[in-house]
Structures are given as C-alpha cells and as structure tokens.
Motif scaffolding. Structure first.
Motif, short mmCIF file in Angstrom:
data_model
loop_
_atom_site.label_atom_id
_atom_site.label_comp_id
_atom_site.label_asym_id
_atom_site.label_seq_id
_atom_site.Cartn_x
_atom_site.Cartn_y
_atom_site.Cartn_z
N VAL A 194 0.82 -1.21 0.00
CA VAL A 194 0.00 0.00 0.00
C VAL A 194 0.86 1.27 0.00
O VAL A 194 1.76 1.41 0.84
N ALA A 195 0.56 2.16 -0.93
CA ALA A 195 1.13 3.51 -0.91
C ALA A 195 0.05 4.45 -0.41
O ALA A 195 -1.08 4.42 -0.91
N ILE A 196 0.39 5.26 0.59
CA ILE A 196 -0.58 6.22 1.14
C ILE A 196 -0.25 7.62 0.63
O ILE A 196 0.89 8.08 0.76
N GLY A 207 -6.71 11.07 8.80
CA GLY A 207 -6.95 9.91 7.96
C GLY A 207 -5.70 9.08 7.77
O GLY A 207 -5.74 7.84 7.80
N PHE A 208 -4.56 9.74 7.57
CA PHE A 208 -3.28 9.04 7.44
C PHE A 208 -3.02 8.17 8.67
O PHE A 208 -2.68 6.99 8.56
N VAL A 225 4.92 6.47 1.48
CA VAL A 225 4.04 7.50 2.03
C VAL A 225 4.34 8.82 1.33
O VAL A 225 5.50 9.23 1.23
N ALA A 226 3.29 9.47 0.84
CA ALA A 226 3.42 10.79 0.21
C ALA A 226 2.51 11.76 0.94
O ALA A 226 1.32 11.50 1.09
N ARG A 227 3.08 12.87 1.40
CA ARG A 227 2.30 13.93 2.05
C ARG A 227 2.45 15.19 1.20
O ARG A 227 3.53 15.49 0.69
N ILE A 250 -3.04 2.38 -4.28
CA ILE A 250 -2.84 3.70 -3.69
C ILE A 250 -4.05 4.02 -2.81
O ILE A 250 -5.19 4.00 -3.27
N PHE A 251 -3.79 4.31 -1.55
CA PHE A 251 -4.82 4.72 -0.60
C PHE A 251 -4.69 6.24 -0.45
O PHE A 251 -3.74 6.72 0.14
N SER A 252 -5.62 6.99 -1.03
CA SER A 252 -5.51 8.45 -0.99
C SER A 252 -6.44 9.02 0.07
O SER A 252 -7.58 8.56 0.23
#
Length: 423
Positions: A194-196, A207-208, A225-227, A250-252
């Motif tokens: 999973v990529a968040i 949510g993150f 992880v992308a913020r 991808i979990f956005s």
C-alpha cells in the motif's frame, strides 16, 4: 395525534395507493416522517405556548473549494426542516435556520461559531472540513450548545471531550471505521503493498494515522508515504517513487482536487494500479476532474444514490424535485437530512418547551423515539459515552463505474435493501 397532523397525513396516505411507484415511495416517506413526528407531539402543549421560531445554526462551506459537499449538506438540512415545518415544527414553533458559510477556513469557522452562540441558536448542524471543525469545537463545548456533525469524518472530533461531558455529536462515519473497512477490503483483494497519499490538512493527517493504524492491525506497513499540501498540481515524482517501491494500490486521503491529481498522474505514467480511499473519492472534484482515470476507484460510503428501497427512492426523488438536480454528493445530503430529523426528535423529547443545551444533549443521549431514516434506522444512536451514530455495519464499498458511484459488490446492493441499525 393532533387533528391538524391527521388532516395533513390522511390525504397523503390515501393518494399513495393510486400514485405511480416513484411517487408512492415519496409519499410513503413523507407519511412515515409525519406519523413519527405526530406520535411525539404532546397533544395539549402543541397548541399552546410560544410561537417564536426555534433557531438552529448551520455552518459549512457553501462557497469555495469545498462547496461541492457543503451545498448538498445544506440542502439536506433545508429539505428536512421544510418537511418538519409543514407539520407544525416544534410545539407549534417553526424551525428557522441561521446559516453561516465558513468557506472551509478554520479561523472564519471559529468566528462564525461564536456568532451562532451569540445569536443564541438552540443547537447547530454542521462542518464538512475536519480542520475547520477542530478549531471550533471548543466554542460549542464551552457554550454547552449541542453540535451535530453530518459530514466531517475526522476521528478526533468526537474524541476531543470525554463522552459524558461532550456536546459534540456526529451522524457520519468517522475515519477510524472508514479506514479499517477499506483496509479489510483491499487485503481481501490481495492488494497488500500500500502507498498512502495524504494531504497535510487536519483531515489528511487524521486519515493518514487511521490508515496506518488499520494496516498495522493486519501486520502490514505502507511501502511508500506521500504527504502534500492542498493545491498541489503534480505528484509525478511521488507516484514514480511509489511505483518503484512496488505498490500495488494507492490509498488516498484528501478532500479536494488532489484525488484527481493522483488519478491523472497514474494515467500519465501508464501505471494501472487501483486507487482507493474514504468518501471524498465520490466527490465531483474527483469524478469530474479525473474522468476516465477515476474508473474503478473504490471508496467507503454510508449512502449510494440508488433507489434500493422506498425510503431511499423517496429521498432521492424529493431532493431532485425540490432542487431540480441530483445531489452532487448524495452521502452529504442524506446524512445531513437524517441528522436534522434526529435533532428534531431530540427536541420532541423535551415536552416543556425549554430547549436548553443540557436538555437537548440529554435527549440526544437517550430520550428519543426510534427514527426510521434514509441512511439508517436510528434506535438509540447516541449515549452518554458514544457520540457517533454510524457504525461499521452501515458502510458499503462504492465503485466508480461510467463516471458514477455504484455498489462494488452485488451482495452489498442486496444488503442495502435492509436499512441497518447501529451495532
């Protein structure tokens, strides 16, 4: 039941038998709501006392970037209030909305919350943006004014104050149940890398954290992880890094056009991995902004705009007739509609007409008659300890198909025929 209410209800019931199916559903819902209210109205007191309006605050983003779900929320509230006023309001007093547009700005939201307290509304319905709501909760809590949140999902909203003391209620699925619900689904599908992608607002941060916790409960760590801040236009570098990390989903977690930036970025890279998330993946910003790149996206929903039973068919038909369009975000409209009726049912549990904040709070926590709503059947939706009306059994996985949101699973569509109760 009062003669006035009987006069209003009987023609609707008689005409329902001869009406076409869609209209019959609408009439059935109206009759059900009227009958429910009628059984709660004290016969003697309904005809006496003050005729001054009962003022209810409404706060949310009705212009600006978050208006796509703020306006449906407001419309759901207005629709319920119009129905309630048609049968006499509260003990003969009409409900009057005091509407404040927070424009998704936390400082503005706090200032407008103070205005609602100063204007002495009896209770308030509102907030779509978690960051805005978090800045304002203290205002309502200190004033001992009940706040019912129909849209904002941030877990922290109903956790900020101890249950017995809290004046903050919610008729929406908090992220702490949305995140594990979606995590369970993607792991069943075999998507375990999973990529968040989460924005840096209060909503994205909460949510993150909920997604990370839900993954950890299954012994899974995100591979990337992308913020990012709101307003970002290009996430190519982060998407490339997620692909290189081996992500297969991808979990956005963001509330605006940034969901579409993710989808369009994947398409530009030719990277065909699924995008999943919470309810903002059902918003126009995503559906219209990503278009075909949104196809197949999965999101958590409490309400999907399909006429799966009479209550829901009637609600959708009534909304379309009243506003000459479908709700842009059906879940926002339906949850707000139900939240308004729950507040009214709490009012009707206070038979002396003294709508103090404490009295309304106590009524919400246990003195209400069962309300047969659109999203759920609300039998003791709140308690002294629990201020969230929605539980995981009321959730569904929605899927974008041909530019609209439908049920991802046939069994969910069948389950949706039965209106759920809190577990």
């Amino acid at each position: 039941m009062t003669p006035t209410l009987l006069a209003l209800i009987r023609p609707r019931i008689r005409s329902a038998a001869a009406a076409p199916a869609a209209r019959r559903g609408l009439l059935a819902l109206a009759a059900s709501a009227l009958l429910g209210l009628a059984t709660l109205v004290p016969p003697a007191q309904a005809q006496i006392g003050s005729t001054a309006p009962v003022r209810i605050g409404v706060i949310g983003p009705f212009t600006g970037a978050s208006a796509d779900f703020g306006v449906p929320m407001l419309n759901g509230i207005r629709m319920a209030v119009d129905e309630i006023n048609a049968v006499g309001g509260y003990l003969g007093r009409p409900l009057e909305l005091v509407v404040k547009d927070d424009m998704a700005d936390p400082a503005r939201g706090r200032a407008l919350s103070r205005e609602l307290v100063d204007e002495k509304v009896s209770a308030t319905l509102g907030f779509c943006n978690t960051g805005v709501a978090m800045q304002s909760l203290e205002v309502f809590q200190q004033a001992q004014m009940p706040l019912i949140v129909p849209c904002s999902t941030g877990t922290a909203l109903t956790a900020k104050y101890p249950g017995p003391e809290s004046y903050i209620f919610r008729v929406q699925a908090r992220d702490a149940i949305q995140a594990p619900f979606m995590v369970d689904d993607i792991l069943k599908r075999g998507w375990d890398k999973v990529a968040i992608f989460a924005d840096t607002t209060g909503y994205g941060e909460g949510g993150f954290n909920d997604v990370v916790a839900a993954l950890a409960a299954k012994n899974v760590k995100p591979v990337h992880v992308a913020r990012f801040p709101l307003g970002v236009k290009d996430l190519t570098a982060e998407l490339t890094a997620a692909r290189n990390a081996g992500a297969n989903v991808i979990f956005s977690y963001t509330v605006g056009p940034e969901n579409a930036v993710v989808a369009n970025g994947k398409k530009a890279l030719g990277w065909k991995v699924p995008q999943v998330g919470a309810w903002p993946l059902s918003f126009p910003f995503f559906l219209d902004g990503a278009k075909d790149a949104a196809e197949g996206a999965l999101m958590v929903q409490t309400f999907i705009a399909e006429p799966s039973n009479e209550r829901r068919a009637a609600f959708l038909a009534n909304y379309a007739r009243k506003y000459q369009r479908k709700p842009a975000v059906p879940m926002a409209a339906a949850n707000a509609y139900d939240a308004t009726y729950l507040l009214m049912y709490a009012f009707l549990g206070i038979r002396d007409g003294n709508l103090t904040g404490k009295a309304i709070k106590e009524a919400l926590e246990g003195k209400m008659k069962t309300y047969y709503g659109v999203v759920a059947t609300y039998d003791k939706p709140f308690s002294l300890q629990d201020k969230d009306a929605i539980t995981a059994n009321m959730l569904y996985i929605g899927m974008v198909r041909n530019g609209a949101v439908t049920f991802a699973y046939p069994e969910d569509a069948r389950r949706n025929l039965i209106v759920q109760r809190k577990q």
